[in-house]
Design a protein around this motif. Structure first.
Motif, short mmCIF file in Angstrom:
data_model
loop_
_atom_site.label_atom_id
_atom_site.label_comp_id
_atom_site.label_asym_id
_atom_site.label_seq_id
_atom_site.Cartn_x
_atom_site.Cartn_y
_atom_site.Cartn_z
N SER A 82 42.81 40.16 27.34
CA SER A 82 41.91 41.32 27.42
C SER A 82 40.91 40.96 28.85
CB SER A 82 40.87 41.23 26.29
OG SER A 82 39.98 42.51 26.53
N PHE A 83 40.84 42.10 29.52
CA PHE A 83 40.09 41.70 31.02
C PHE A 83 39.01 42.81 30.95
CE2 PHE A 83 44.56 40.40 31.51
CZ PHE A 83 44.23 39.05 32.50
N SER A 84 37.99 42.26 31.56
CA SER A 84 36.88 43.40 31.88
C SER A 84 36.41 43.26 33.40
CB SER A 84 35.57 42.90 31.07
OG SER A 84 35.33 41.62 31.26
N PHE A 85 35.78 44.43 33.72
CA PHE A 85 35.15 44.84 34.99
C PHE A 85 34.09 45.30 35.08
CE2 PHE A 85 39.77 45.65 34.58
CZ PHE A 85 40.54 44.90 35.75
N ASP A 86 33.02 44.50 35.52
CA ASP A 86 31.52 44.81 35.53
C ASP A 86 31.18 46.10 36.07
OD1 ASP A 86 28.50 45.02 36.46
OD2 ASP A 86 28.61 43.26 34.87
N LYS A 264 50.98 49.88 23.58
CA LYS A 264 49.92 50.78 23.87
C LYS A 264 48.79 50.15 24.57
CE LYS A 264 51.47 54.43 20.72
NZ LYS A 264 52.48 53.55 20.28
N MET A 265 48.57 50.38 25.80
CA MET A 265 47.33 49.70 26.32
C MET A 265 46.16 50.55 25.89
SD MET A 265 48.40 48.86 30.39
CE MET A 265 46.92 48.05 30.50
N ARG A 266 44.99 49.68 25.92
CA ARG A 266 43.58 50.32 25.76
C ARG A 266 42.69 50.23 26.81
NH1 ARG A 266 41.67 48.59 19.84
NH2 ARG A 266 41.68 46.36 20.84
N ALA A 278 30.56 47.22 30.84
CA ALA A 278 31.89 46.87 31.72
C ALA A 278 33.09 47.59 31.31
CB ALA A 278 32.15 45.09 31.69
N TRP A 279 33.78 47.80 32.29
CA TRP A 279 35.17 48.42 31.80
C TRP A 279 36.05 47.50 31.10
CZ3 TRP A 279 36.26 53.62 32.71
CH2 TRP A 279 35.40 54.25 33.44
N ALA A 280 36.67 47.83 29.90
CA ALA A 280 37.54 46.62 29.44
C ALA A 280 38.92 47.12 29.44
CB ALA A 280 37.09 46.21 27.96
N MET A 281 39.88 46.34 29.61
CA MET A 281 41.29 46.64 29.36
C MET A 281 42.17 45.59 28.22
SD MET A 281 42.72 47.82 32.94
CE MET A 281 44.38 48.06 32.28
N ASP A 282 42.85 46.00 27.46
CA ASP A 282 43.57 45.18 26.33
C ASP A 282 44.93 45.32 26.99
OD1 ASP A 282 41.27 44.63 25.21
OD2 ASP A 282 41.81 45.97 23.50
#
Length: 308
Positions: A82-86, A264-266, A278-282
């Protein structure tokens, strides 16, 4: 921004790139023939038919049967991050570009090498277990060609002369062939289809494509780190203490069956993300490789260290 649509587009592009970037991408089943709806299961087509029979002058042809069905396989490799972008660093305008760039780099430098390593080590382990491997050979200019031809002959003794073979070779071993003025005369440039791209690769005698692979992906055994256990927090993979170096793997092109799918990406915007502003991506990747027992008999692995 439609986060579902964006995730779908990124997911599709990542899957396509994974096949093209992996040195083992040629093992991937044609995605048009594979049924995948998410999760760890994938349906792969299987075709079986009766062989030839005598023609009867009275009754004519003997009826045969064709059995075409989809076989359900479960991918054992379930990996992700899981990644996040402030939100102060990335806004809605440049999120798609940033996310695509970051995830593309993550896949190129972390995901693809791991998929390659898993596939090659799995093939090697199966061959060693079946006695379709030799060990104790350190490649050198004087003997490499003879050793390689003997191993090819061992495979062709089973599959015949006309079955297309692929030689996956350690890049440092391949360099011995390429850098030798004498040995390089045995190599030609050949078109090699992988996914939607056609690569130019060296081939032995213009027949057997040589796919060079970096040494860190050519080991017989790896630890795939869980990201949680002490010492494994960084994730990724590493050779085990008992791993050995693979010189080359010879396989019929259709022997290994591999599949890799991005689940399926979230994507969560800062208003939806409950953990931070923050924006988050799984990102979740399922993958595996299968080689039927009868196909393992048609492969051969050459290992640097002695085999037990």
């Amino acid at each position: 921004m439609n986060t579902i649509e964006t995730a779908t587009i990124i997911q599709s592009e990542l899957d396509k790139a994974a096949v093209e970037q992996a040195t083992s991408g040629w093992m991937e089943v044609n995605e048009k023939l594979v049924k995948y709806t998410g999760g760890a299961e994938v349906k792969i087509p299987s075709l079986d038919m009766d062989g030839m029979a005598d023609y009867d002058h009275t009754n004519g042809f003997v009826q045969g049967s064709v059995n075409f069905q989809y076989e359900t396989k479960k991918m054992t490799q379930d990996r992700g991050r899981s990644f996040s972008f402030d939100e102060n660093d990335v806004d809605e305008t440049n999120f798609v570009l940033t996310a695509s760039t970051v995830m593309g780099e993550f896949q190129r430098t972390k995901v693809v090498p791991e998929i390659d390593a898993y596939r090659y080590s799995t093939i090697a382990a199966a061959c060693i277990k079946k006695g379709k491997a030799s060990g104790g050979y350190t490649a050198d200019e004087a003997t490499i060609l003879q050793e390689l031809y003997y191993d090819i002959a061992a495979v062709q003794a089973i599959v015949g002369q006309n079955t297309p073979l692929v030689i996956t070779i350690d890049s440092m071993v391949a360099a011995i062939l390429s850098m030798s003025e004498k040995l390089s005369k045995k190599l030609d440039i050949t078109d090699f289809k992988q996914g939607d791209v056609t690569l130019k690769v060296r081939s032995l005698d213009g027949i057997h494509p040589l796919i060079p692979v970096s040494s860190d992906r050519m080991k017989t055994e790896y630890l795939f780190k869980d990201g949680v256990t002490s010492g494994q927090e960084a994730g990724g993979f590493a050779p085990t203490e008992n791993s050995k170096s693979i010189n080359w793997i010879i396989t019929p092109r259709k022997a290994p069956i591999a599949v890799s799918k991005t689940d399926k990406m979230r994507i969560f915007d800062p208003e939806t993300n409950q953990k931070a502003r923050a924006w988050a991506m799984d990102y979740r990747k399922f993958h595996d490789i299968w080689i039927p027992a009868r196909k393992v008999e048609q492969c051969f692995v050459n290992v640097k260290e002695e085999l037990a």
